[in-house]
Motif scaffolding. Structure first.
Motif, PDB file in Angstrom:
ATOM      1  N   ALA A   1       0.833  -1.206   0.000  1.00  0.00           N
ATOM      2  CA  ALA A   1       0.000   0.000   0.000  1.00  0.00           C
ATOM      3  C   ALA A   1       0.867   1.255   0.000  1.00  0.00           C
ATOM      4  O   ALA A   1       0.556   2.238  -0.670  1.00  0.00           O
ATOM      5  CB  ALA A   1      -0.936  -0.003   1.206  1.00  0.00           C
ATOM      6  N   HIS A   2       1.974   1.195   0.726  1.00  0.00           N
ATOM      7  CA  HIS A   2       2.881   2.331   0.748  1.00  0.00           C
ATOM      8  C   HIS A   2       3.535   2.544  -0.611  1.00  0.00           C
ATOM      9  O   HIS A   2       3.687   3.662  -1.074  1.00  0.00           O
ATOM     10  CB  HIS A   2       3.972   2.122   1.802  1.00  0.00           C
ATOM     11  N   HIS A   3       3.916   1.436  -1.256  1.00  0.00           N
ATOM     12  CA  HIS A   3       4.543   1.558  -2.568  1.00  0.00           C
ATOM     13  C   HIS A   3       3.612   2.258  -3.553  1.00  0.00           C
ATOM     14  O   HIS A   3       4.038   3.094  -4.342  1.00  0.00           O
ATOM     15  CB  HIS A   3       4.943   0.177  -3.098  1.00  0.00           C
ATOM     16  N   ILE A   4       2.334   1.908  -3.488  1.00  0.00           N
ATOM     17  CA  ILE A   4       1.361   2.533  -4.391  1.00  0.00           C
ATOM     18  C   ILE A   4       1.306   4.031  -4.125  1.00  0.00           C
ATOM     19  O   ILE A   4       1.344   4.846  -5.041  1.00  0.00           O
ATOM     20  CB  ILE A   4      -0.039   1.893  -4.185  1.00  0.00           C
TER      21      ILE A   4
ATOM     22  N   LYS B   1       2.731   9.673  -5.672  1.00  0.00           N
ATOM     23  CA  LYS B   1       3.372  10.946  -5.344  1.00  0.00           C
ATOM     24  C   LYS B   1       4.422  11.307  -6.379  1.00  0.00           C
ATOM     25  O   LYS B   1       4.569  12.457  -6.761  1.00  0.00           O
ATOM     26  CB  LYS B   1       4.029  10.863  -3.959  1.00  0.00           C
ATOM     27  N   ILE B   2       5.174  10.293  -6.817  1.00  0.00           N
ATOM     28  CA  ILE B   2       6.212  10.567  -7.813  1.00  0.00           C
ATOM     29  C   ILE B   2       5.559  11.036  -9.109  1.00  0.00           C
ATOM     30  O   ILE B   2       6.022  11.978  -9.743  1.00  0.00           O
ATOM     31  CB  ILE B   2       7.086   9.312  -8.050  1.00  0.00           C
ATOM     32  N   LYS B   3       4.457  10.367  -9.482  1.00  0.00           N
ATOM     33  CA  LYS B   3       3.726  10.771 -10.692  1.00  0.00           C
ATOM     34  C   LYS B   3       3.313  12.227 -10.593  1.00  0.00           C
ATOM     35  O   LYS B   3       3.319  12.959 -11.565  1.00  0.00           O
ATOM     36  CB  LYS B   3       2.488   9.878 -10.878  1.00  0.00           C
ATOM     37  N   ALA B   4       2.934  12.620  -9.406  1.00  0.00           N
ATOM     38  CA  ALA B   4       2.491  14.009  -9.210  1.00  0.00           C
ATOM     39  C   ALA B   4       3.681  14.953  -9.025  1.00  0.00           C
ATOM     40  O   ALA B   4       3.514  16.133  -8.757  1.00  0.00           O
ATOM     41  CB  ALA B   4       1.559  14.071  -8.001  1.00  0.00           C
ATOM     42  N   GLY B   5       4.876  14.401  -9.141  1.00  0.00           N
ATOM     43  CA  GLY B   5       6.074  15.243  -9.066  1.00  0.00           C
ATOM     44  C   GLY B   5       6.507  15.558  -7.648  1.00  0.00           C
ATOM     45  O   GLY B   5       7.297  16.457  -7.416  1.00  0.00           O
ATOM     46  N   LYS B   6       6.000  14.813  -6.676  1.00  0.00           N
ATOM     47  CA  LYS B   6       6.369  15.064  -5.278  1.00  0.00           C
ATOM     48  C   LYS B   6       7.410  14.038  -4.825  1.00  0.00           C
ATOM     49  O   LYS B   6       7.469  12.935  -5.347  1.00  0.00           O
ATOM     50  CB  LYS B   6       5.139  14.939  -4.373  1.00  0.00           C
ATOM     51  N   ASN B   7       8.166  14.409  -3.856  1.00  0.00           N
ATOM     52  CA  ASN B   7       9.082  13.467  -3.181  1.00  0.00           C
ATOM     53  C   ASN B   7      10.188  12.904  -4.061  1.00  0.00           C
ATOM     54  O   ASN B   7      10.831  11.943  -3.688  1.00  0.00           O
ATOM     55  CB  ASN B   7       8.318  12.260  -2.610  1.00  0.00           C
ATOM     56  N   VAL B   8      10.389  13.452  -5.240  1.00  0.00           N
ATOM     57  CA  VAL B   8      11.377  12.866  -6.145  1.00  0.00           C
ATOM     58  C   VAL B   8      12.772  12.916  -5.520  1.00  0.00           C
ATOM     59  O   VAL B   8      13.515  11.940  -5.547  1.00  0.00           O
ATOM     60  CB  VAL B   8      11.367  13.590  -7.507  1.00  0.00           C
ATOM     61  N   PHE B   9      13.083  14.035  -4.912  1.00  0.00           N
ATOM     62  CA  PHE B   9      14.407  14.178  -4.305  1.00  0.00           C
ATOM     63  C   PHE B   9      14.625  13.127  -3.217  1.00  0.00           C
ATOM     64  O   PHE B   9      15.644  12.457  -3.159  1.00  0.00           O
ATOM     65  CB  PHE B   9      14.563  15.588  -3.727  1.00  0.00           C
TER      66      PHE B   9
END
Ligand SMILES: [Zn+2]
Ligand SMILES: [Zn+2]
Length: 265
Positions: free
Chosen positions: A98-101, A106-114
């Motif tokens: 569930a966390h992986h999803i 979030k990555i798709k939305a451009g968040k947390n990439v760093f």
């Protein structure tokens, strides 16, 4: 350094849930008097509970403790880091998936990439020139951040159960065990002893135990979390007020006076 012990509320029972309507007089994160603006801190972090599972299991009454809003915000990044860094070790549990999803979204939305890049960077298949077997990677963990988050959870739960604020800075040993690794030796003995009482209303996501040992004037605490049905985090620390072990009783180096005539002023 003297440690100030703050008793902030009546302790109703050592096992019962704290009445949520009781408002503590102090912020357990900084130890200062609770004044506005405040916000509620989840213990453990809300982030531990993936949205999908909160929905699926109708999880709503999580443990929260009112704290200063500013103190609460200070922890957000470290808690994000903690979740991201441990997730790759969860090995396909329901909560891990569930966390992986959530992270993919979030990555798709451009968040947390760093953050994700930083965490992925901490996985190395080559350490100091030694190639690890193909199925093994080593994970470097930002000790300072992991330590901080584990200690924060312990302080929150300790406050919840005992109404006492543990010092913000304190020595602790901790171990993080992945599902495919044997736990630290003390945990095995402890689990075998049958002494542990598992707590937590959503064991698929977070359960915990705590205990205290007082052999020969020593006084130490032993805590453990079972996280996402896969990781075991255990921690040990000396009681800040009552431990009589030589380390805790040691008040600092005492230098002998220099003998007369040997040192010139
Ligand atoms: Zn505070
Ligand atoms: Zn001690």
């Amino acid at each position: 350094m003297p440690v100030v012990k703050v008793e902030t509320r009546e302790v109703s029972s050592y096992t019962g849930r704290m009445n949520k309507r009781i408002r503590p007089t102090h912020c357990y994160l900084c130890g200062e008097k609770l004044v506005e603006p405040t916000s509620v801190d989840h213990v453990p972090p809300l982030l531990f509970f993936p949205k999908e599972m909160r929905r699926r299991y109708n999880i709503s009454n999580l443990l929260t403790i009112p704290v200063h809003a500013a103190c609460n915000r200070e922890w957000q990044e470290d808690e994000e880091y903690f979740v991201h860094t441990l997730l790759p070790m969860t090995g396909g549990s329901e909560a891990g998936d569930a966390h992986h999803i959530r992270i993919r979204e979030k990555i798709k939305a451009g968040k947390n990439v760093f953050l994700v890049n930083q965490v992925m960077d901490e996985f190395k298949s080559v350490i100091k020139g030694v190639h690890l077997p193909a199925n093994r990677v080593a994970k470097f963990i930002d000790h300072h951040r992991a330590y901080g988050v584990i200690w924060k959870i312990i302080r929150g739960l300790y406050f919840h159960h005992h109404g006492v604020i543990l010092p913000k800075e304190w020595g602790m040993r901790y171990w993080i065990t992945a599902p495919y690794e044997p736990p630290e030796p003390f945990f095995k003995d402890y689990a075998d002893s049958g002494r542990g009482v598992s707590r937590g209303e959503y064991p698929k996501i977070f359960s915990y135990f705590f205990d205290r040992f007082q052999p020969d004037g020593w006084d130490f605490h032993y805590w453990g979390f079972h996280l996402w049905d896969s990781l075991i985090v255990t921690a040990m620390f000396h009681d800040p007020w009552r431990c009589g072990c030589p380390v805790c009783q040691f008040v600092g180096p005492v230098f002998p006076e220099s003998m007369e005539g040997t040192v010139r002023a």
